[in-house]
Design a protein around this motif. Structure first.
Motif, short mmCIF file in Angstrom:
data_model
loop_
_atom_site.label_atom_id
_atom_site.label_comp_id
_atom_site.label_asym_id
_atom_site.label_seq_id
_atom_site.Cartn_x
_atom_site.Cartn_y
_atom_site.Cartn_z
N LYS A 477 38.77 33.61 48.46
CA LYS A 477 39.73 34.29 47.57
C LYS A 477 39.71 35.77 47.95
CE LYS A 477 40.14 30.99 43.98
NZ LYS A 477 41.22 30.78 43.04
N VAL A 478 40.87 36.42 47.83
CA VAL A 478 41.01 37.78 48.38
C VAL A 478 41.58 38.73 47.33
CG1 VAL A 478 42.13 39.16 50.19
CG2 VAL A 478 41.45 36.79 50.67
N TYR A 479 40.96 39.92 47.20
CA TYR A 479 41.55 41.01 46.39
C TYR A 479 42.32 41.93 47.33
CZ TYR A 479 38.27 40.23 42.44
OH TYR A 479 37.58 39.74 41.38
N TRP A 480 43.48 42.41 46.87
CA TRP A 480 44.23 43.41 47.66
C TRP A 480 44.59 44.54 46.68
CZ3 TRP A 480 46.51 42.32 52.77
CH2 TRP A 480 47.16 43.44 53.32
N ILE A 481 43.94 45.68 46.84
CA ILE A 481 44.09 46.77 45.87
C ILE A 481 45.09 47.82 46.35
CG2 ILE A 481 42.86 48.56 44.55
CD1 ILE A 481 41.89 45.73 43.91
N CYS A 482 46.04 48.16 45.48
CA CYS A 482 47.02 49.23 45.76
C CYS A 482 46.85 50.33 44.70
CB CYS A 482 48.44 48.70 45.67
SG CYS A 482 48.76 47.37 46.83
N PRO A 483 47.05 51.59 45.08
CA PRO A 483 46.80 52.66 44.11
C PRO A 483 47.85 52.86 43.02
CG PRO A 483 46.65 53.44 46.37
CD PRO A 483 47.25 52.10 46.42
N LEU A 484 49.09 52.39 43.20
CA LEU A 484 50.11 52.66 42.16
C LEU A 484 50.85 51.40 41.74
CD1 LEU A 484 52.07 55.91 42.97
CD2 LEU A 484 50.48 55.51 41.14
N VAL A 485 51.44 51.44 40.53
CA VAL A 485 52.18 50.26 40.04
C VAL A 485 53.55 50.14 40.69
CG1 VAL A 485 53.20 49.17 38.04
CG2 VAL A 485 51.00 50.25 37.85
N PHE A 530 43.26 33.31 39.12
CA PHE A 530 42.53 33.75 40.32
C PHE A 530 41.09 33.23 40.29
CE2 PHE A 530 40.21 37.32 42.60
CZ PHE A 530 40.65 36.97 43.86
N ALA A 531 40.48 33.26 39.11
CA ALA A 531 39.08 32.83 39.00
C ALA A 531 38.94 31.32 39.15
CB ALA A 531 38.50 33.28 37.66
N GLU A 532 39.90 30.57 38.55
CA GLU A 532 39.70 29.11 38.51
C GLU A 532 40.89 28.30 39.00
OE1 GLU A 532 38.89 28.84 34.38
OE2 GLU A 532 37.20 30.20 34.64
N GLY A 533 42.01 28.96 39.27
CA GLY A 533 43.22 28.18 39.55
C GLY A 533 43.73 28.31 40.97
N ASN A 534 45.07 28.28 41.07
CA ASN A 534 45.67 28.20 42.40
C ASN A 534 46.02 29.56 43.01
OD1 ASN A 534 47.58 28.88 40.59
ND2 ASN A 534 49.10 27.35 41.21
N ILE A 535 45.64 30.66 42.34
CA ILE A 535 45.90 31.98 42.94
C ILE A 535 44.72 32.33 43.84
CG2 ILE A 535 46.17 34.45 42.46
CD1 ILE A 535 47.57 33.72 39.84
N ASP A 536 45.01 32.54 45.14
CA ASP A 536 43.93 32.84 46.09
C ASP A 536 43.96 34.29 46.57
OD1 ASP A 536 42.94 30.23 46.06
OD2 ASP A 536 44.52 29.58 47.45
N LEU A 537 45.10 34.95 46.36
CA LEU A 537 45.22 36.35 46.79
C LEU A 537 45.71 37.15 45.60
CD1 LEU A 537 45.42 38.69 48.81
CD2 LEU A 537 47.52 37.73 49.69
N LEU A 538 44.90 38.09 45.12
CA LEU A 538 45.26 38.86 43.93
C LEU A 538 45.60 40.29 44.33
CD1 LEU A 538 45.43 38.83 40.78
CD2 LEU A 538 43.15 39.81 40.79
N VAL A 539 46.89 40.64 44.18
CA VAL A 539 47.31 42.03 44.41
C VAL A 539 47.13 42.76 43.09
CG1 VAL A 539 49.24 43.53 45.04
CG2 VAL A 539 48.97 41.32 46.17
N SER A 540 46.46 43.92 43.14
CA SER A 540 46.12 44.56 41.87
C SER A 540 46.03 46.07 42.03
CB SER A 540 44.76 44.02 41.41
OG SER A 540 44.27 44.77 40.33
N THR A 541 46.22 46.79 40.91
CA THR A 541 45.85 48.21 40.88
C THR A 541 44.37 48.23 40.51
OG1 THR A 541 46.54 48.29 38.58
CG2 THR A 541 48.14 49.01 40.24
N THR A 542 43.83 49.35 40.12
CA THR A 542 42.37 49.44 39.92
C THR A 542 41.91 48.78 38.61
OG1 THR A 542 42.67 51.59 38.93
CG2 THR A 542 42.14 51.53 41.27
N VAL A 543 42.77 48.01 37.92
CA VAL A 543 42.32 47.36 36.68
C VAL A 543 41.18 46.38 36.92
CG1 VAL A 543 44.43 47.63 35.31
CG2 VAL A 543 44.18 45.63 36.76
N VAL A 544 41.00 45.92 38.17
CA VAL A 544 39.91 44.96 38.41
C VAL A 544 38.59 45.68 38.68
CG1 VAL A 544 41.43 43.22 39.40
CG2 VAL A 544 40.25 44.80 40.92
N GLU A 545 38.60 47.00 38.57
CA GLU A 545 37.44 47.80 38.98
C GLU A 545 36.15 47.39 38.28
OE1 GLU A 545 36.21 52.38 38.31
OE2 GLU A 545 38.33 51.92 38.39
N VAL A 546 36.21 47.16 36.98
CA VAL A 546 34.97 46.97 36.23
C VAL A 546 34.75 45.53 35.79
CG1 VAL A 546 33.85 47.55 34.05
CG2 VAL A 546 34.85 49.35 35.44
#
Length: 693
Positions: A477-485, A530-546
């Motif tokens: 599973k992959v995180y892809w972080i972008c700085p802006l919405v 993302f944690a348990e289902g069919n999403i394998d690539l999560l595009v996100s801003t820094t909300v996943v930081e903590v």
């Protein structure tokens, strides 16, 4: 009551002459609402107006102060043409150029035939000297006030340098002589000026050297602020100690039963921290302890064992997280462990409504639920405990001190354990958490693999996408972080929404999107996918930081990594490497790289030690930007610079401790002066604890 001597400084800023309602709003934004705030608004540079050549000698591009006679006015003949005033001295002609200026005002300021002083940057146009919008002008009698060295202050849109300098000067006139609060031996040894003298010196620099942070006047004011900070924290700590506590010491039975179910044996750091926490809980005074643990160091397990210590005595415990995702995650990780030893846990968030919420509240009040996990929802009035003995607060920097107290007020003599996954440099720990005892988790649990960190230019985006595709084929599973919405006009940053669209065209429905503007329920649904289902690539801003824990995630891509602070990059990288598989973090940067950005990315490549990273971050960026003080709950210093004045902090801390040992109520002559200091730096709440204690 604030001492009378400070009344003039705590008047609103519009009580100063020349500042009306419009300017007051701008000053409030720039410095703050009171006259005192102007005193802490220090110069960032200076302008030397002492160069006084003749017109013929004035070189291009240099600031000069010239004495000239006004010859004639040439009003603007078209909207875009400037207004010109022709002047001369015995060596040549100078033209003053004004755009959008009012003719009647210029005629009054520069009467034909009169001598005037003008100061500004000289330029040459068609072989003749000119000055566009002189910075300063006046009569010959005003020459002395114009031609000196002038402090330059940071500005905000709508305020001119002259208006800010005049306001600061008027605030300085109101600064009273105050009694000395610095310990006499420190004062003599450092050869510092008095408080008022120091203020006057920092606001009237005579050379660039006078702006340096190590000058005695600047050091003195920095020490004043640090002393106020340390004394305030010591007072809070002393008042906590005065509050009646209770001894909470379990028999160890529940902890012994749960130990075999834990995924790993405890690390040495976890054992040490647990010993410190249980020793504190056993004391009759209230506990206020900070558990500082790097990403993945096992804070939750330590908190769980501390909560079981309370439950063993027949009491209850609560753990509060800043977000719903985090609260649900804590619950999911501790509930099965507790169920295995017959202890009931509950969950309470803002999303819980109606019958299910009512049932949780009833069971909590009856003492059936021994450990409750929740968000801010735990503060609500209808949340009643049978007997709350320990409150654990996760990610302390998302909550204020008052919220900490609100939760503690839900029980009788509640012990408080505060946790943070943000490694904080020792100097900042002192300034932010000086009212707490500190335990540090500086080891990782066994089985944790190091994260392979690589630094790549954005130009290699295609290679990165191909690498992500390979990882996903292998089940990652992959995180892809972008700085802006969303793409904004002022920024060229890759927007999360645009990147999501681009990656969805390649990977289809396996790509999810999370950002701060989404509703909590939407965010949770995507995170669950993302944690348990069919999403394998999560595009996100820094909300996943903590805090978010997805052990299957083994790849972290951070776009425009050069735009992030070190602490934030470290937090983001900590989202991977949580399982047993090898993990990779790709830091993609845009060119050209500044020296600081290059140094940051290099440190990320070299080490995963969050405490070393935090110290480097402080060195590279200074405390003001570290963690973004406004969001982080760290104190904002106005005068002190924690990197330049770090050596003064231990002196201030030792002095504050000594003061409270010898004069706990601040009743002595020096104690009275120190009360003034606390009010001066707006630590009024701490002065009030003296009375309420």
């Amino acid at each position: 009551m604030r001492p009378q001597s400070l009344f003039p400084l705590f008047c609103p800023v519009d009580s100063l002459p020349g500042i009306g309602p419009r300017l007051a709003k701008l000053f409030e934004k720039l410095t703050g609402p009171h006259v005192a705030d102007l005193l802490w608004h220090l110069p960032s540079g200076l302008v030397d107006r002492s160069f006084r050549p003749t017109v013929a000698e004035a070189p291009s591009g240099r600031i000069a102060t010239l004495v000239v006679t006004v010859e004639s006015h040439e009003p603007s003949t078209a909207p875009r043409r400037p207004y010109r005033i022709r002047c001369r001295d015995h060596t040549g002609f100078l033209t003053l150029v004004f755009f959008h200026a009012r003719q009647d005002w210029l005629e009054r300021a520069f009467p034909v035939g009169e001598v005037r002083v003008v100061s500004g940057t000289v330029e040459h146009f068609n072989g003749e000297a000119q000055m566009t919008h002189p910075d300063r002008h006046g009569t010959l009698e005003e020459l002395e006030g114009i031609e000196g060295i002038e402090a330059v202050y940071p500005l905000t849109a709508g305020l001119t340098p002259k208006v800010v300098a005049r306001a600061v000067s008027r605030a300085l006139e109101r600064a009273p002589d105050l009694p000395e609060w610095i310990e006499p031996s420190v004062f003599r040894q450092r050869r510092w000026p008095s408080w008022k003298e120091a203020l006057t010196i920092v606001h009237s620099p005579e050379s660039e050297a006078d702006l340096h942070l190590d000058r005695p006047a600047r050091q003195r004011l920095a020490y004043d602020e640090m002393l106020a900070n340390q004394l305030a924290l010591s007072l809070v700590r002393a008042s906590m100690r005065k509050l009646k506590g209770r001894s909470v010491a379990g028999d160890g039975s529940l902890r012994a039963r749960i130990m075999p179910s834990l995924p790993f044996a405890l690390t040495g750091a976890q054992e040490r921290s647990l010993k410190e926490i249980t020793a504190d809980m056993a004391e009759p005074a209230r506990m206020l302890r900070l558990l500082q643990g790097d990403v993945g160091s096992g804070k939750t397990i330590v908190a769980l064992l501390a909560m079981l210590n309370a439950v063993e005595t027949g009491a209850q415990a609560a753990i509060m997280a800043p977000t719903e995702i985090l609260a649900r995650q804590h619950f999911a990780s501790i509930e099965p462990l507790l169920a295995s030893i017959g202890i009931r846990a509950g969950l309470l968030t803002g999303r819980d409504k109606g019958k299910s919420r009512k049932a949780v509240l009833e069971d909590l009040a009856a003492g059936e639920i021994k450990i409750i996990v929740g968000t801010h929802a735990l503060f609500q009035e209808d949340v009643v405990f049978q007997d709350l003995a320990l409150a654990v607060i996760d990610e302390q920097h998302r909550f204020g001190v008052h919220q900490r107290l609100e939760l503690a007020a839900k029980g009788r003599a509640v012990d408080v354990l505060v946790m943070t996954a943000t490694p904080i440099p020792r100097t900042l720990t002192l300034t932010a958490y000086g009212d707490m005892d500190v335990s540090r988790l500086d080891e990782k649990p066994p089985g944790r693999q190091p994260v392979d960190t690589r630094v790549l230019p954005l130009a290699r985006m295609e290679d990165v996408v191909m690498g992500v595709e390979r990882a996903m084929r292998g089940g990652a599973k992959v995180y892809w972080i972008c700085p802006l919405v969303a793409e904004s006009e002022t920024s060229d940053l890759a927007a999360a929404e645009e990147r999501h669209l681009h990656l969805s065209q390649i990977f289809g429905e396996r790509v999810g999107l999370v950002h701060g503007k989404m509703k909590a329920a939407q965010k949770d649904a995507v995170m669950e996918g993302f944690a348990e289902g069919n999403i394998d690539l999560l595009v996100s801003t820094t909300v996943v930081e903590v805090g978010v824990n997805v052990p299957e995630a083994t790849v972290m891509v951070i776009e425009h990594a050069e735009r992030f602070g070190l602490a934030q990059l470290h937090q983001l990288r900590g989202r991977v490497g949580r399982g047993s598989g090898a993990s990779t973090c790709l830091l993609l940067y845009g060119s050209p790289l500044s020296e600081t950005a290059r140094a940051r990315l290099e440190i990320m490549r070299q080490t995963e030690d969050g405490f070393r990273i935090a110290e480097e971050d402080l060195r590279l960026r200074g405390a003001g930007e570290l963690l973004g003080t406004r969001q982080s709950g760290l104190p904002e210093f106005r005068v002190a610079d924690l990197t330049a004045h770090a050596d003064l902090l231990p002196v201030a801390r030792d002095d504050a401790r000594l003061i409270l040992e010898t004069d706990p109520e601040l009743q002595s002559k020096r104690g009275e002066a120190l009360r003034t200091l606390l009010y001066l730096f707006e630590r009024d709440a701490q002065v009030r604890t003296l009375r309420s204690g």
